[in-house]
Motif scaffolding. Structure first.
Motif, short mmCIF file in Angstrom:
data_model
loop_
_atom_site.label_atom_id
_atom_site.label_comp_id
_atom_site.label_asym_id
_atom_site.label_seq_id
_atom_site.Cartn_x
_atom_site.Cartn_y
_atom_site.Cartn_z
N VAL A 245 0.88 -1.14 0.09
CA VAL A 245 0.14 0.03 -0.06
C VAL A 245 0.84 1.11 0.02
N GLY A 246 1.77 1.43 0.94
CA GLY A 246 2.68 2.63 1.07
C GLY A 246 3.14 2.92 2.31
N LYS A 247 3.90 3.60 2.41
CA LYS A 247 4.74 3.91 3.77
C LYS A 247 3.66 4.88 4.65
N SER A 248 2.65 5.50 4.39
CA SER A 248 1.82 6.24 5.12
C SER A 248 0.67 5.39 5.86
N SER A 249 0.06 4.32 5.01
CA SER A 249 -0.79 3.80 5.24
C SER A 249 -0.92 3.09 6.61
N PRO A 250 0.13 2.15 7.22
CA PRO A 250 0.04 1.69 8.57
C PRO A 250 -0.21 2.74 9.51
#
Length: 516
Positions: A245-250
C-alpha cells in the motif's frame, strides 16, 4: 418507550466508570496501540532509508524530498534504476568494495544471489543510524518517566493517561508524513513522551484498583497481553502495508485507532477530574535504594534488551545475508510476538503458583539461549524457533516482575504505585535505549553473531540474581499492620489506605456498591 429507558445508557456509563474491568480494558487498549506504533516502524525504517537515501543518491532521478547521501560514502553506481524491492534483478557495475570482499570471504554462507541489494557498506553503516533512531524513543521516555511518576501521585492517573493518548496521536501522524531521517527521529522521540504517560499511569492505575496480589498478577498479565498483541501485530502489519500500500498507510490506520482509544478514555476515565493519592508515596530515591526493586528492574531491563538489539540489526542482517524482501523483515518477528502473547497470559496466573522468582529465573536463561541460536539461521524459517523461544521467555519475565514490583512496594514501602511503575518503565526504557544504540555499533564493529552472543551471555549470567526475590522481607511496621488487619488473607495489601474506585466520580462509592 418508558421514560426510564432514556437514562439507561447513562446508568450503564456510570456503572462502567466504577468497574475495574473497564479500567483494565482502557489500559489494555492504550498499551496495544503504543506497542503497535513501537514495532510497526521496525521493518519500514531500514528499507525506507535504503530506498530514499542510497537508491536516490545513485539514481539519475532523485525525488525532491530525498535527503542527500553522506558525501564520504562511495559506492558503485547502479547500471539500472529498477528497484530490488520490485523483485527486479540488479546488475552492478564497478568493482566491489574491500569491505564487501572481506565480508564475503569471511562468511561461511553461500554467495549472495544476484537479486541482493547493493551497497553492503551503506547497510553496515545504517546499523548505527537506525539503532539511534529506535533508541531515541526509550531515551526520552527514560528522562520523562520520573516526572510522570511524581505527577500521578499529585493529580491521579486519569489526566496523564489522556495526555499520553494526545502525544501518541501526534507522533503517529508525524510518522505517516515524515520524509527524512530527521523528521522520523523527532516523531520517534515524541512517541517516548506519550509512552511514558500511558505506561506509568496505566500500570499504576491497575495496581491501585487490584489490591489483592493474585488478582493484580492476573490483571497485569492481561494488560501485558495488550502490549504483546501490539508487538504481535505491529511488525507484520507494517511490513505488509508498506510493501503493498505505501509507507503512510499503517500509520494512518493507527492514528484512526488512537482516536477511538481517546473516545474510550473520555467515556470511562473522565480525564478532566483530578484525583490525587490520599497517602503520600515513597520517594523515588528511597525506592531506588531498595535492592529487591533493583533486582526486579534489572531482570526487566536485560531480558528486553535482547529483543531491543534485534529490532534495528536483524532486518539489516537479513537484507545482507538472506536477501530478504520487505515483507519478510517484519514477519521474522511474528513468532516472538505470538509466543510473547501466550507467555504473558499463561504466566500471569501460573507464575504466582510456581513462584515469580523461579519463573523469571527460567525466563532469563531461556532468553539467553534463544539469542545464542539466532545467528545460526540461514533463512527466515531458521528464525522461527529461536524467536519463538525469545518471545515466550520475555513473557515469563514481564508477567512475573511487573506484579512483583507492586508486591515489593506493598511489603516494604507505602502502597502508592506511581513511582515504582515509573522505575519499572525506566527499566524497560534502559533496555530499549541501550539495546538499539549500542547494538548497531557492536554489530558494525564485531558482527551480528557476536552481538547475539554478548547479550545472550549477559542474560544467562544475570538470571541467578532472581533467586533473591524468592522471599523478600517486609519492613517491621508493615508486618505489624498486615498482621493486625489482614490475619487470613496475607497477600491482600489494603491496610494502609481505603480501596479507591477508578475513576473517581461524585457518586462512585454508591455506584460501586450497586455494581458489586
Amino acid at each position: 418507550m418508558a421514560p426510564g429507558a432514556h437514562h439507561t445508557p447513562w446508568q450503564w456509563l456510570a456503572a462502567g466508570r466504577a468497574s475495574r474491568r473497564l479500567v483494565l480494558v482502557v489500559v489494555f487498549v492504550a498499551l496495544l496501540l503504543d506497542n503497535m506504533l513501537l514495532t510497526v516502524v521496525v521493518p519500514i525504517i531500514p528499507t525506507f532509508l535504503y530506498t530514499t537515501e542510497y537508491k536516490g543518491a545513485n539514481s539519475s532521478v532523485v525525488p525532491a524530498w530525498t535527503e542527500p547521501a553522506p558525501p564520504a560514502l562511495k559506492v558503485p553506481p547502479f547500471s539500472s534504476v529498477f528497484s530490488y524491492f520490485a523483485n527486479t534483478t540488479l546488475s552492478i557495475s564497478g568493482p566491489i568494495s574491500p569491505t564487501e570482499l572481506e565480508h564475503e570471504a569471511g562468511s561461511s554462507r553461500p554467495p549472495r544471489p544476484s537479486g541482493c541489494p547493493d551497497g553492503q557498506e551503506f547497510l553496515a553503516n545504517e546499523n548505527v543510524r537506525v539503532g539511534l533512531l529506535f533508541a531515541s524513543k526509550a531515551l526520552v521516555q527514560l528522562v520523562v518517566n520520573p516526572a510522570v511518576g511524581v505527577l500521578t501521585n499529585r493529580i491521579g492517573y486519569n489526566i496523564p493517561m489522556f495526555i499520553g493518548f494526545i502525544v501518541l496521536f501526534i507522533s503517529t501522524v508525524m510518522f505517516a508524513f515524515a520524509g527524512s531521517y530527521t523528521l522520523l527521529f523527532i516523531a520517534r522521540a515524541l512517541q517516548g513522551i506519550g509512552s511514558s504517560f500511558s505506561s506509568v499511569a496505566g500500570l499504576g492505575m491497575l495496581a491501585s484498583v487490584y489490591t489483592n496480589d493474585l488478582e493484580r498478577g492476573n490483571a497485569m498479565g492481561i494488560a501485558l497481553g495488550g502490549l504483546a498483541m501490539g508487538v504481535l501485530i505491529g511488525a507484520p502489519f507494517g511490513s505488509v502495508m508498506y510493501e503493498f500500500v505505501g509507507k503512510s498507510s499503517p500509520f494512518l490506520v493507527l492514528a484512526f485507532l488512537a482516536l477511538l482509544d481517546g473516545a474510550l478514555q473520555l467515556c470511562i476515565l473522565q480525564p478532566s477530574k483530578i484525583s490525587p493519592e490520599s497517602t503520600r508515596g515513597t520517594s523515588l530515591v528511597t525506592l531506588l535504594r531498595d535492592p529487591f526493586i533493583l533486582v526486579a528492574a534489572g531482570a526487566l531491563c536485560f531480558s528486553n534488551m535482547g529483543v531491543a538489539m534485534l529490532e534495528p540489526t536483524l532486518p539489516i542482517w537479513m537484507m545482507r545475508t538472506m536477501c530478504s524482501p520487505k515483507w519478510q523483515l517484519g514477519m521474522a518477528f511474528l513468532p516472538a510476538s505470538i509466543s510473547y502473547l501466550i507467555g504473558t497470559n499463561l504466566f500471569g496466573l501460573l507464575a504466582t503458583r510456581m513462584g515469580r522468582w523461579l519463573c523469571s529465573l527460567i525466563g532469563m536463561a531461556v532468553v539467553g539461549i534463544s539469542l545464542l541460536c539466532v545467528p545460526l539461521a540461514t533463512d527466515i524459517y531458521g528464525l522461527i524457533v529461536p524467536n519463538a523461544g525469545l518471545g515466550f521467555a520475555i513473557g515469563m519475565v514481564d508477567s512475573s516482575m511487573m506484579p512483583t514490583m507492586g508486591q515489593l512496594v506493598d511489603l516494604r514501602h507505602t502502597s502508592v504505585y506511581g513511582n515504582v511503575y515509573a522505575i519499572a518503565d525506566v527499566a524497560f526504557c534502559m533496555g530499549f535505549a541501550i539495546g538499539p544504540s549500542t547494538g548497531g555499533a557492536i554489530a558494525r564493529a564485531v558482527g551480528f553473531p557476536w552481538l547475539m552472543i554478548i547479550i545472550g551471555v549477559i542474560n544467562i549470567a544475570y538470571s541467578p540474581l532472581c533467586w533473591y526475590l524468592r522471599n523478600p522481607p517486609a519492613k517491621e511496621e508493615k508486618m505489624a499492620i498486615l498482621g493486625q488487619d489482614c490475619p487470613v488473607q496475607s497477600n491482600s495489601y489494603t491496610a494502609q489506605k481505603t480501596l479507591r474506585h477508578f475513576p473517581l466520580t461524585d457518586d462512585s462509592d454508591v455506584e460501586a456498591e450497586n455494581v458489586e
